[in-house]
Enzyme design. Sequence first.
Site, mmCIF file in Angstrom:
data_model
loop_
_atom_site.group_PDB
_atom_site.id
_atom_site.type_symbol
_atom_site.label_atom_id
_atom_site.label_comp_id
_atom_site.label_asym_id
_atom_site.label_seq_id
_atom_site.Cartn_x
_atom_site.Cartn_y
_atom_site.Cartn_z
ATOM 1 N N LYS A 115 57.859 42.391 11.105
ATOM 2 C CA LYS A 115 58.707 43.505 10.413
ATOM 3 C C LYS A 115 58.116 44.557 10.331
ATOM 4 C CE LYS A 115 60.986 40.011 7.802
ATOM 5 N NZ LYS A 115 61.573 39.359 6.314
ATOM 6 N N LYS A 217 66.410 34.252 18.241
ATOM 7 C CA LYS A 217 67.045 33.669 17.004
ATOM 8 C C LYS A 217 68.238 34.312 16.300
ATOM 9 C CE LYS A 217 65.712 32.012 12.315
ATOM 10 N NZ LYS A 217 64.792 32.010 11.161
ATOM 11 N N LYS A 220 71.027 37.791 10.999
ATOM 12 C CA LYS A 220 72.103 38.916 10.268
ATOM 13 C C LYS A 220 71.991 40.323 10.927
ATOM 14 C CE LYS A 220 70.919 36.468 6.188
ATOM 15 N NZ LYS A 220 70.390 36.688 4.914
#
Length: 355
Positions: A115, A217, A220
Amino acid sequence: MPSFQPLVFSGVQPTGNLHLGNYLGAIRRFVALQDSHDCIYCVVDLHSITAQLVHDDLAGQTRAITAAFLAAGIDPEKHIVFNQSRVMQHAELAWIFNCVARIGWMNRMTQFKDKAGKDRENASLGLLAYPSLMAADILVYRATHVPVGEDQKQHLELTRDIATKFNNDFSDRIGQLGAGVDMTVGDERVNGFFPLTEPLIEGTATRVMSLRDGMKKMSKSDPSDLSRINLTDDADTIAKKIKKAKTDPEPLPSELEGLEARPEADNLVGIYAGLSDRSRESVIAEFGGQQFSVFKPALAELAVEKLAPIASEMRRIMADPAYVDAVLRNGGERAAVRAEATMKTVREIIGFVGD
């Protein structure tokens, strides 16, 4: 000596639309666990600000996650559903755990590296330390089990490390206060205040991949809405997305091993297995040797059957925000009672002076 009472805790971040991966990997299992466990399910809104401080509608997203919980079948009367920021003890215990955890432990967290990217110096302190908050979320209720995906196993291992260090560092004080619980660690019986929480990793589709790239994966944040099936999608949209899902030109294999070098095919088989509560082997036994022109319509029909009612119920619940807020308020009050019971003892163990 008393033992830890079985308790399941888990949470979902209110960031973006919930999708099929969230449903198969988490929410559907949350529903099933209600029948066998005492459960606490949390919308972790404090976690949502670690990577992105300012949100367009954090309150709306929090209500949407709650609506998804309820629409999928979680019972907020028998179990607890609340948003994390309502219960201040999460943040209080997280600070204590920041002092228990070691910087080296945090630096090894794979998700922080992912991240933060290359500009790690510009990442928030919250992003680095949020595994401590995750540990606090779990241990402020002394939860014994957490349903997690493969990508969260490292964080649960850190939670166990934090619990172990706290138990060891304060072992004498825990004993003096009679606050310990007898438990087995490896082959040894030990006495500790916090449990070593166990992961619940099960099911045929705990990791659902993108419909556009079987190596990524389902997310969103993917810019392509065709990469995921949102829980708010209607029947036509669900069918369209499955029809457009990336595949290869070969028919489905007759043996499970034939999926190993075919990520998109493997993903669709896994989704079918997850939605139908069947094994991958069973799906291959039925559809092996057939073209995707046969398999995709069957998968679309199954997905619409399972997901469209949830989407409809979500929309109904979200149209009544006062009801959603009442669920969160009630759940927060009940959660706070449990959390404060833990923190009262933690403060005594550490030596904080209070009332």
